[in-house]
Design an enzyme around this catalytic site. Sequence first.
Site, mmCIF file in Angstrom:
data_model
loop_
_atom_site.group_PDB
_atom_site.id
_atom_site.type_symbol
_atom_site.label_atom_id
_atom_site.label_comp_id
_atom_site.label_asym_id
_atom_site.label_seq_id
_atom_site.Cartn_x
_atom_site.Cartn_y
_atom_site.Cartn_z
ATOM 1 N N SER A 60 0.873 -1.184 0.000
ATOM 2 C CA SER A 60 0.000 0.000 0.000
ATOM 3 C C SER A 60 0.902 1.223 0.000
ATOM 4 O O SER A 60 1.114 1.856 1.031
ATOM 5 C CB SER A 60 -0.925 -0.006 1.218
ATOM 6 O OG SER A 60 -1.719 -1.174 1.255
ATOM 7 N N CYS A 62 -1.051 3.370 11.429
ATOM 8 C CA CYS A 62 -0.872 4.615 12.193
ATOM 9 C C CYS A 62 -2.090 4.839 13.076
ATOM 10 O O CYS A 62 -2.653 5.926 13.131
ATOM 11 C CB CYS A 62 -0.608 5.799 11.267
ATOM 12 S SG CYS A 62 -1.875 6.097 10.032
#
Length: 497
Positions: A110, A230
């Site tokens: 990604s 994250c």
Amino acid sequence: MPATVFERYRSIIDDWDAFQASLIRPQPAALRVNRLKADPAALRARLEERGFRLEPYDWYPDLWRVAEEPFSPALTLEHWLGRFYLQEAAAAVPVLALDPQPGETVLDLSAAPGGKSTQMAERMGNRGMVVANDPDPRRLAALSHNLQRLGVTSAVITRADGRQFPGGLAFDRVLVDAPCSAEGNARRSARARQGVGRHQRRRLPAVQLALLRRALALVRPGGVVVYSTCTFAPEENEAVVDQVLRAAEGSVTVEPLPPALPGVAGVTAWEGQRFRPEVEACRRIYPHHLDSGGMFVARLRKRGPVPWEEPGAEGGGEGSRKASAARSGVPARPGTGWVEADAGLRQRVVAWLGEAFGLDESVLEGAYAYGNEDQGIWLAALPRVPGWEAVWSAGIRLVRGHGATWKPTSFGLMQWAAGATRNVVDLDRQELQALLEGRQISAPPEAPLVRRGWIVLRYRGHAVGCGFWDGQRLRSALPHERAGELLSILRREDEGR
């Protein structure tokens, strides 16, 4: 920010007061040196001359916290030229955990906008192959832009759903920087501070699990997969790793990260659910640890074939379906396995560079040619590339088809044409600014212009892009966005005088 947004994590955060305090402070910038284009000492000296105060992180000396900035580091010529990448400190950790080596074949599942892919290629010295994948066509432009700006010639960009990424190639290492609820971005994103809805909270772990399973199917036995997000949510972090470990039946293990890397141990229990004790070796980074954003990092080792891997598949074949893509000129030949570089096309490129700009073959040392003369030519440090339909580009685009002629790209000239001896113009600041503002100027009488057409624009010894000479006047041919960025930098320099 309401205290209730992250209240659910109070019991697992090592210093709740420090965590809360960090979220209301502005997040300082950090920059990562790009050794493909810059010498760290020279770059630091140049930036400090401009008034920046830089503090290297002890666990990653090429990553610098910007302690003082007279203006944004993005408004420097060094950033525009690709000498460094603006990357928050926590986001640099996953690639350090992956530890890609020169000559390896690695996958960033990604990849957009390219921070971690460029970091991989830089640490590998442009030796080996980085496959940078993203499923979103709107994000591929940013990914391509950053890879080319930083001079990455070892990357192949693909457009595919990572959960169905094509098989047939055993990767040495795979990074899964998974889409997530992004709570770690709360210091710089109002959307992240609001949290995600119940539907997203349920949907994301399934996507993350599918991506991680696919990565483990694609990596070779003995290879490494790093899973990162994250976000702070254990449902998207330790719970995903736990599910993979249970399904892998001993064929996947968790490895501790190097002790010098920041963060605290992963959690082994959450809201009544207990995880495998091995997940404690994962690493959680909270904003107060680095005065940065948040990050979760898990390093996994594939010990043998995973149960969901298709028998006999090289590197894995789960979901190995063709991924269609709008390609930019690199030919893909499904079923052939690999596409070999075009030696004849390379020789034509060498002849053209010599005739057009006085460059000799040595400037293309280690570069191989792909594409065609009508759609465009790409140069890459790769003698062959995978033949998937999903391949979108390889390396740096040197030329675009332009009727009966070749139009050089600005990124191509920046990479290979700084030493041009003909059809090149050295510009001072005022001349370059005029061109970027859309004006035409007279060619300097000393410029070695020998024929009308495309020329190299050079500033302070750097090739900065493509221009055009009609026999009397010069004009810029830089892409509009790049021209605007450089113009802002020149105006910033004016203000500082």
